[in-house]
Design a protein around this motif. Structure first.
Motif, PDB file in Angstrom:
ATOM      1  N   GLY A  12     -16.513 -24.574   6.218  1.00 51.05           N
ATOM      2  CA  GLY A  12     -15.576 -24.960   7.150  1.00 51.05           C
ATOM      3  C   GLY A  12     -15.866 -25.754   7.007  1.00 51.05           C
ATOM      4  O   GLY A  12     -16.818 -26.476   7.928  1.00 51.05           O
ATOM      5  N   PRO A  13     -14.809 -26.945   8.171  1.00 53.20           N
ATOM      6  CA  PRO A  13     -14.700 -27.597   8.824  1.00 53.20           C
ATOM      7  C   PRO A  13     -15.829 -27.760  10.514  1.00 53.20           C
ATOM      8  O   PRO A  13     -15.738 -26.570  10.925  1.00 53.20           O
ATOM      9  N   ALA A  14     -16.184 -28.202  10.525  1.00 57.75           N
ATOM     10  CA  ALA A  14     -17.001 -28.731  11.529  1.00 57.75           C
ATOM     11  C   ALA A  14     -16.649 -29.635  12.777  1.00 57.75           C
ATOM     12  O   ALA A  14     -16.442 -30.110  13.094  1.00 57.75           O
ATOM     13  N   TRP A  15     -17.045 -29.168  14.303  1.00 60.86           N
ATOM     14  CA  TRP A  15     -16.835 -29.912  15.313  1.00 60.86           C
ATOM     15  C   TRP A  15     -18.453 -31.068  15.283  1.00 60.86           C
ATOM     16  O   TRP A  15     -19.143 -30.028  15.753  1.00 60.86           O
ATOM     17  N   ARG A  16     -17.913 -31.630  15.529  1.00 63.92           N
ATOM     18  CA  ARG A  16     -19.277 -32.372  15.985  1.00 63.92           C
ATOM     19  C   ARG A  16     -18.854 -33.518  16.636  1.00 63.92           C
ATOM     20  O   ARG A  16     -18.292 -34.271  16.534  1.00 63.92           O
ATOM     21  N   GLN A  17     -19.589 -33.906  17.936  1.00 63.92           N
ATOM     22  CA  GLN A  17     -18.963 -34.571  18.990  1.00 63.92           C
ATOM     23  C   GLN A  17     -18.155 -34.840  19.381  1.00 63.92           C
ATOM     24  O   GLN A  17     -16.864 -35.155  19.623  1.00 63.92           O
ATOM     25  N   GLY A  18     -17.463 -33.691  19.600  1.00 62.43           N
ATOM     26  CA  GLY A  18     -15.980 -33.627  20.046  1.00 62.43           C
ATOM     27  C   GLY A  18     -14.727 -33.369  19.367  1.00 62.43           C
ATOM     28  O   GLY A  18     -14.451 -33.330  19.176  1.00 62.43           O
ATOM     29  N   LEU A  19     -15.620 -33.712  17.989  1.00 63.03           N
ATOM     30  CA  LEU A  19     -13.976 -34.061  17.103  1.00 63.03           C
ATOM     31  C   LEU A  19     -13.972 -33.275  15.730  1.00 63.03           C
ATOM     32  O   LEU A  19     -15.470 -33.309  15.403  1.00 63.03           O
ATOM     33  N   PRO A  20     -13.566 -33.122  15.126  1.00 62.67           N
ATOM     34  CA  PRO A  20     -13.133 -32.292  13.988  1.00 62.67           C
ATOM     35  C   PRO A  20     -14.217 -33.530  12.640  1.00 62.67           C
ATOM     36  O   PRO A  20     -13.334 -33.854  12.389  1.00 62.67           O
ATOM     37  N   GLN A  21     -15.224 -32.468  11.822  1.00 62.42           N
ATOM     38  CA  GLN A  21     -15.731 -33.472  10.691  1.00 62.42           C
ATOM     39  C   GLN A  21     -16.341 -32.534   9.966  1.00 62.42           C
ATOM     40  O   GLN A  21     -16.210 -31.410   9.735  1.00 62.42           O
ATOM     41  N   SER A  22     -16.399 -33.054   8.599  1.00 58.82           N
ATOM     42  CA  SER A  22     -16.782 -32.303   6.955  1.00 58.82           C
ATOM     43  C   SER A  22     -18.424 -31.781   7.404  1.00 58.82           C
ATOM     44  O   SER A  22     -18.850 -32.890   8.300  1.00 58.82           O
ATOM     45  N   GLY A  23     -18.596 -30.688   6.972  1.00 59.36           N
ATOM     46  CA  GLY A  23     -19.808 -30.648   7.455  1.00 59.36           C
ATOM     47  C   GLY A  23     -21.018 -30.699   6.051  1.00 59.36           C
ATOM     48  O   GLY A  23     -22.123 -29.997   5.771  1.00 59.36           O
ATOM     49  N   ALA A  24     -20.415 -31.649   5.726  1.00 61.01           N
ATOM     50  CA  ALA A  24     -21.208 -32.145   3.895  1.00 61.01           C
ATOM     51  C   ALA A  24     -22.964 -32.693   4.530  1.00 61.01           C
ATOM     52  O   ALA A  24     -23.563 -32.035   3.756  1.00 61.01           O
ATOM     53  N   ALA A  25     -22.891 -33.434   5.446  1.00 61.42           N
ATOM     54  CA  ALA A  25     -24.216 -33.843   5.831  1.00 61.42           C
ATOM     55  C   ALA A  25     -24.945 -32.714   6.175  1.00 61.42           C
ATOM     56  O   ALA A  25     -26.279 -33.178   5.351  1.00 61.42           O
ATOM     57  N   ARG A  26     -24.261 -31.754   6.547  1.00 63.55           N
ATOM     58  CA  ARG A  26     -25.176 -30.747   6.733  1.00 63.55           C
ATOM     59  C   ARG A  26     -25.985 -30.199   6.491  1.00 63.55           C
ATOM     60  O   ARG A  26     -27.598 -29.052   6.203  1.00 63.55           O
ATOM     61  N   LEU A  27     -24.907 -30.153   4.969  1.00 67.61           N
ATOM     62  CA  LEU A  27     -25.463 -29.107   3.741  1.00 67.61           C
ATOM     63  C   LEU A  27     -26.079 -29.759   2.678  1.00 67.61           C
ATOM     64  O   LEU A  27     -26.584 -28.933   1.989  1.00 67.61           O
ATOM     65  N   GLN A  28     -26.782 -31.172   3.251  1.00 67.91           N
ATOM     66  CA  GLN A  28     -27.662 -31.364   2.440  1.00 67.91           C
ATOM     67  C   GLN A  28     -29.167 -30.706   1.711  1.00 67.91           C
ATOM     68  O   GLN A  28     -29.152 -30.679   0.424  1.00 67.91           O
ATOM     69  N   ILE A  46     -14.141 -23.773   3.548  1.00 66.81           N
ATOM     70  CA  ILE A  46     -12.702 -22.686   3.642  1.00 66.81           C
ATOM     71  C   ILE A  46     -12.162 -22.850   5.130  1.00 66.81           C
ATOM     72  O   ILE A  46     -12.578 -23.958   6.045  1.00 66.81           O
ATOM     73  N   PRO A  47     -11.583 -22.223   5.636  1.00 62.26           N
ATOM     74  CA  PRO A  47     -10.919 -22.526   7.044  1.00 62.26           C
ATOM     75  C   PRO A  47     -11.917 -22.311   8.223  1.00 62.26           C
ATOM     76  O   PRO A  47     -11.393 -22.674   9.145  1.00 62.26           O
ATOM     77  N   ASP A  48     -11.949 -22.014   8.135  1.00 65.65           N
ATOM     78  CA  ASP A  48     -13.458 -21.099   8.872  1.00 65.65           C
ATOM     79  C   ASP A  48     -14.573 -21.820   9.674  1.00 65.65           C
ATOM     80  O   ASP A  48     -15.333 -22.265   8.630  1.00 65.65           O
ATOM     81  N   TRP A  49     -14.088 -22.481  11.235  1.00 65.03           N
ATOM     82  CA  TRP A  49     -14.374 -23.259  11.835  1.00 65.03           C
ATOM     83  C   TRP A  49     -15.576 -22.735  11.534  1.00 65.03           C
ATOM     84  O   TRP A  49     -16.312 -22.087  11.802  1.00 65.03           O
ATOM     85  N   ASN A  50     -16.737 -23.586  11.953  1.00 59.78           N
ATOM     86  CA  ASN A  50     -19.327 -23.807  11.562  1.00 59.78           C
ATOM     87  C   ASN A  50     -19.105 -23.191  11.280  1.00 59.78           C
ATOM     88  O   ASN A  50     -19.810 -22.395  11.412  1.00 59.78           O
ATOM     89  N   THR A  51     -18.627 -22.710   9.514  1.00 62.15           N
ATOM     90  CA  THR A  51     -19.313 -21.614   8.769  1.00 62.15           C
ATOM     91  C   THR A  51     -19.473 -22.273   7.758  1.00 62.15           C
ATOM     92  O   THR A  51     -19.187 -23.173   6.993  1.00 62.15           O
ATOM     93  N   VAL A  52     -20.854 -21.119   7.377  1.00 62.47           N
ATOM     94  CA  VAL A  52     -21.233 -21.734   6.224  1.00 62.47           C
ATOM     95  C   VAL A  52     -22.046 -20.783   5.910  1.00 62.47           C
ATOM     96  O   VAL A  52     -22.334 -19.071   5.976  1.00 62.47           O
ATOM     97  N   GLU A  53     -21.643 -19.809   4.170  1.00 64.17           N
ATOM     98  CA  GLU A  53     -21.284 -18.519   3.741  1.00 64.17           C
ATOM     99  C   GLU A  53     -21.937 -18.836   1.990  1.00 64.17           C
ATOM    100  O   GLU A  53     -21.484 -19.830   1.491  1.00 64.17           O
ATOM    101  N   LEU A  54     -22.969 -18.275   1.715  1.00 63.72           N
ATOM    102  CA  LEU A  54     -23.573 -18.141   0.741  1.00 63.72           C
ATOM    103  C   LEU A  54     -23.117 -16.872  -0.002  1.00 63.72           C
ATOM    104  O   LEU A  54     -23.477 -15.732   0.252  1.00 63.72           O
ATOM    105  N   ILE A  55     -22.389 -16.645  -1.462  1.00 62.48           N
ATOM    106  CA  ILE A  55     -22.260 -15.848  -2.077  1.00 62.48           C
ATOM    107  C   ILE A  55     -22.717 -15.525  -3.517  1.00 62.48           C
ATOM    108  O   ILE A  55     -22.310 -16.235  -4.246  1.00 62.48           O
ATOM    109  N   VAL A  56     -23.562 -14.740  -3.578  1.00 60.05           N
ATOM    110  CA  VAL A  56     -23.716 -14.510  -5.229  1.00 60.05           C
ATOM    111  C   VAL A  56     -23.608 -12.727  -5.580  1.00 60.05           C
ATOM    112  O   VAL A  56     -23.522 -12.078  -4.868  1.00 60.05           O
ATOM    113  N   ASN A  57     -22.995 -12.795  -6.462  1.00 60.04           N
ATOM    114  CA  ASN A  57     -22.149 -12.278  -7.661  1.00 60.04           C
ATOM    115  C   ASN A  57     -20.967 -11.381  -6.649  1.00 60.04           C
ATOM    116  O   ASN A  57     -21.312  -9.995  -6.402  1.00 60.04           O
TER     117      ASN A  57
END
Length: 92
Positions: A12-28, A46-57
């Motif tokens: 999901g999108p992330a809040w960083r330094q008070g601004l909404p941003q993509s969290g792609a760099a955190r997933l590296q 996904i629309p859930d803020w600050n969330t990362v989920e891993l789904i297998v099967n």
């Protein structure tokens, strides 16, 4: 689970330094660790803020706040990346 699983990485999108941003760099690091194990990753926003989920099967095997992941890097020193790696390896 053997190496080479298909892992859906939902972020999901992330809040960083008070601004909404993509969290792609955190997933590296997380992506690097999972790909090093030979897993195929499918990235999904996904629309859930600050969330990362891993789904297998179809089962959610790991979930965390995206802001708790280390920024950039290879993920080898990030304890959350190791926890996620183990969760995927132990998935059924």
């Amino acid at each position: 689970m053997a190496r080479g699983a298909v892992v859906r990485v939902r972020q999901g999108p992330a809040w960083r330094q008070g601004l909404p941003q993509s969290g792609a760099a955190r997933l590296q690091g997380l992506r690097a660790v999972l790909q090093a194990d030979g897993h195929q990753l499918i990235l999904e926003e996904i629309p859930d803020w600050n969330t990362v989920e891993l789904i297998v099967n179809g089962e959610t095997v790991f979930r965390c706040n995206i802001n708790e992941l280390d920024f950039g890097g290879d993920g080898k020193l990030d304890p959350l990346c190791e926890e996620a790696r183990k969760a995927v390896l132990n998935a059924y």
